[in-house]
Scaffold this active site. Structure first.
Site, PDB file in Angstrom:
ATOM      1  N   GLU A   1      -5.247  -4.992  10.499  1.00  0.00           N
ATOM      2  CA  GLU A   1      -4.414  -4.017  10.793  1.00  0.00           C
ATOM      3  C   GLU A   1      -4.534  -3.072  12.015  1.00  0.00           C
ATOM      4  O   GLU A   1      -5.351  -2.381  11.855  1.00  0.00           O
ATOM      5  CB  GLU A   1      -4.081  -3.023   9.534  1.00  0.00           C
ATOM      6  CG  GLU A   1      -3.740  -3.740   8.217  1.00  0.00           C
ATOM      7  CD  GLU A   1      -3.565  -2.515   6.999  1.00  0.00           C
ATOM      8  OE1 GLU A   1      -4.130  -1.685   6.752  1.00  0.00           O
ATOM      9  OE2 GLU A   1      -2.459  -2.728   6.662  1.00  0.00           O
TER      10      GLU A   1
ATOM     11  N   SER B   1       3.547  -2.092  10.305  1.00  0.00           N
ATOM     12  CA  SER B   1       4.884  -1.782  10.542  1.00  0.00           C
ATOM     13  C   SER B   1       5.643  -3.333  10.311  1.00  0.00           C
ATOM     14  O   SER B   1       6.590  -3.736  10.906  1.00  0.00           O
ATOM     15  CB  SER B   1       5.194  -1.585  12.139  1.00  0.00           C
ATOM     16  OG  SER B   1       4.781  -0.075  12.471  1.00  0.00           O
TER      17      SER B   1
ATOM     18  N   ASN C   1       1.008  -1.115  -0.070  1.00  0.00           N
ATOM     19  CA  ASN C   1      -0.116  -0.038  -0.034  1.00  0.00           C
ATOM     20  C   ASN C   1       0.941   1.110  -0.044  1.00  0.00           C
ATOM     21  O   ASN C   1       1.377   1.545   0.956  1.00  0.00           O
ATOM     22  CB  ASN C   1      -0.985  -0.157   1.269  1.00  0.00           C
ATOM     23  CG  ASN C   1      -1.789   1.257   1.365  1.00  0.00           C
ATOM     24  OD1 ASN C   1      -1.794   2.159   0.566  1.00  0.00           O
ATOM     25  ND2 ASN C   1      -2.536   1.369   2.493  1.00  0.00           N
TER      26      ASN C   1
ATOM     27  N   LYS D   1       0.225   4.218  -0.220  1.00  0.00           N
ATOM     28  CA  LYS D   1      -0.605   5.449   0.336  1.00  0.00           C
ATOM     29  C   LYS D   1      -0.567   6.544  -0.705  1.00  0.00           C
ATOM     30  O   LYS D   1      -0.272   6.460  -1.876  1.00  0.00           O
ATOM     31  CB  LYS D   1      -0.238   5.815   1.624  1.00  0.00           C
ATOM     32  CG  LYS D   1      -0.426   4.327   2.619  1.00  0.00           C
ATOM     33  CD  LYS D   1      -0.136   4.546   3.903  1.00  0.00           C
ATOM     34  CE  LYS D   1      -0.222   3.233   4.603  1.00  0.00           C
ATOM     35  NZ  LYS D   1      -0.350   3.210   6.293  1.00  0.00           N
TER      36      LYS D   1
ATOM     37  N   HIS E   1      -9.478   0.840   4.837  1.00  0.00           N
ATOM     38  CA  HIS E   1      -8.292   1.179   5.496  1.00  0.00           C
ATOM     39  C   HIS E   1      -8.293   1.948   6.629  1.00  0.00           C
ATOM     40  O   HIS E   1      -9.028   3.124   6.734  1.00  0.00           O
ATOM     41  CB  HIS E   1      -7.295   1.813   4.466  1.00  0.00           C
ATOM     42  CG  HIS E   1      -5.663   1.831   5.051  1.00  0.00           C
ATOM     43  ND1 HIS E   1      -5.307   2.577   6.025  1.00  0.00           N
ATOM     44  CD2 HIS E   1      -4.598   0.883   5.003  1.00  0.00           C
ATOM     45  CE1 HIS E   1      -4.153   2.586   6.264  1.00  0.00           C
ATOM     46  NE2 HIS E   1      -3.649   1.363   5.804  1.00  0.00           N
TER      47      HIS E   1
ATOM     48  N   GLU F   1      -6.958   4.756   7.483  1.00  0.00           N
ATOM     49  CA  GLU F   1      -7.024   5.894   7.233  1.00  0.00           C
ATOM     50  C   GLU F   1      -8.095   6.495   6.759  1.00  0.00           C
ATOM     51  O   GLU F   1      -8.305   7.574   6.915  1.00  0.00           O
ATOM     52  CB  GLU F   1      -5.564   6.182   6.228  1.00  0.00           C
ATOM     53  CG  GLU F   1      -4.423   6.048   7.095  1.00  0.00           C
ATOM     54  CD  GLU F   1      -3.230   5.477   6.553  1.00  0.00           C
ATOM     55  OE1 GLU F   1      -2.300   5.063   7.052  1.00  0.00           O
ATOM     56  OE2 GLU F   1      -3.130   5.336   5.538  1.00  0.00           O
TER      57      GLU F   1
ATOM     58  N   GLY G   1       2.422   2.356  10.661  1.00  0.00           N
ATOM     59  CA  GLY G   1       3.283   3.705  10.704  1.00  0.00           C
ATOM     60  C   GLY G   1       3.878   3.920  12.005  1.00  0.00           C
ATOM     61  O   GLY G   1       4.504   5.180  12.166  1.00  0.00           O
TER      62      GLY G   1
HETATM   63  O1  LIG Z   1      -1.100   0.912   6.387  1.00  0.00           O
HETATM   64  C1  LIG Z   1      -0.621  -0.248   6.296  1.00  0.00           C
HETATM   65  C2  LIG Z   1       0.707  -0.465   7.037  1.00  0.00           C
HETATM   66  O2  LIG Z   1       1.553   0.475   6.867  1.00  0.00           O
HETATM   67  P1  LIG Z   1       2.825   0.268   7.767  1.00  0.00           P
HETATM   68  O3  LIG Z   1       3.517  -0.905   7.080  1.00  0.00           O
HETATM   69  O4  LIG Z   1       3.823   1.555   7.130  1.00  0.00           O
HETATM   70  O5  LIG Z   1       2.797   0.347   9.188  1.00  0.00           O
HETATM   71  N1  LIG Z   1      -1.007  -0.973   5.292  1.00  0.00           N
HETATM   72  O6  LIG Z   1      -2.272  -0.744   4.397  1.00  0.00           O
END
Ligand SMILES: O=C(COP(=O)(O)O)NO
Length: 248
Positions: A165, A211, A11, A13, A95, A97, A171
């Site tokens: 997740e 992560s 991803n 982003k 997601h 976010e 992150g």
């Molecule tokens: O959002 C994430 C994970 O992000 P990280 O690997 O940067 O924690 N996956 O969709």
């Protein structure tokens, strides 16, 4: 082993430009990638067609989001049909976010998941608890509720991949331990068996995100209910190859 094919998504982003994407894709195209892994990368929508044009056929593309109808007065959004039109086979939906920055709720996420599936896309459906929810012992309650909303709208799970997740691991560099992740994945599979079907519970890929790095992926991949990863930051780096090959 489970018999479920390993699945690794990257991803990206809201990151990248054409030059950076070319470098990332050249690295992936030149790497020895495990044929027993389904590999998907998800650039920003404006780069989907460009990325698809550069990628080896071994690697599919995914949108990072889409809406729940085919077209209309939805300024700034896009449809599953548009993602398919630019070569995407998958879409990430729900997601954290999208949930926590853009305010998407369980119902909308479920509706978008169902429409994307009906439109012919595979869906990487994301769930996960916040730190305060884990610390108050509500992890299972939260992820079951998120999954229940999706299950209420989805009848065919063949092209669904469920991504657990934990928000507190995204992150942050604070990866869930293999045991923490395995425990939630196993509980999700049990929930699916009891509320959807034994067949779906056994065949659905449940992947972990939060992560994941080249350094921790192999240990995580040894857990029986972890069927792959959804990777953010590390998917932009050469170590993404190690993550793709984590289950050699
Ligand atoms: O959002 C994430 C994970 O992000 P990280 O690997 O940067 O924690 N996956 O969709």
């Amino acid at each position: 082993m489970s018999g479920r094919k390993f699945f690794v998504g990257g991803n990206w982003k809201m990151n990248g430009n054409k030059d950076e994407i070319k470098k990332i894709v050249d690295g992936l195209n030149g790497a020895a990638l495990n044929d027993n892994t389904d590999i998907v990368v998800s650039p920003p929508a404006c780069y989907l067609e460009y990325t698809k044009g550069l990628l080896s056929p071994k690697i599919s593309t995914a949108g990072q989001n889409c809406y729940k109808v085919a077209k209309g007065a939805f300024t700034g959004d896009l449809s599953p049909q548009m993602l398919i039109d630019v070569g995407a086979d998958w879409v990430i939906i729900g997601h954290s976010e999208r949930r926590n920055v853009f305010g998407e709720g369980d119902e909308l996420i479920a509706e978008k998941t169902a429409f994307a599936l009906e439109s012919g896309l595979g869906v990487i459906a994301c769930i996960g608890e916040k730190l305060e929810e884990r610390e108050s012992g509500k992890t299972e309650e939260v992820v079951f509720q998120q999954t229940k909303a999706i299950a209420a709208k989805v009848s065919n799970w063949d092209k669904v991949v469920l991504a657990y997740e934990p928000v507190w691991a995204i992150g942050t560099g604070k990866t869930a331990t293999p045991q923490q992740a395995q425990d939630v994945h196993a509980q999700l599979r049990k929930w699916l068996k009891e509320n959807v079907s034994e067949s779906v519970a056994n065949s659905l890929r449940i992947i972990y995100g939060g992560s994941v790095t080249g350094g921790n992926c192999k240990e995580l991949a040894q857990s029986g209910d972890i069927d792959g990863f959804l990777v953010g930051g590390a998917s932009l780096k050469p170590e993404f190859v190690e993550i793709i090959n984590a289950r050699g």
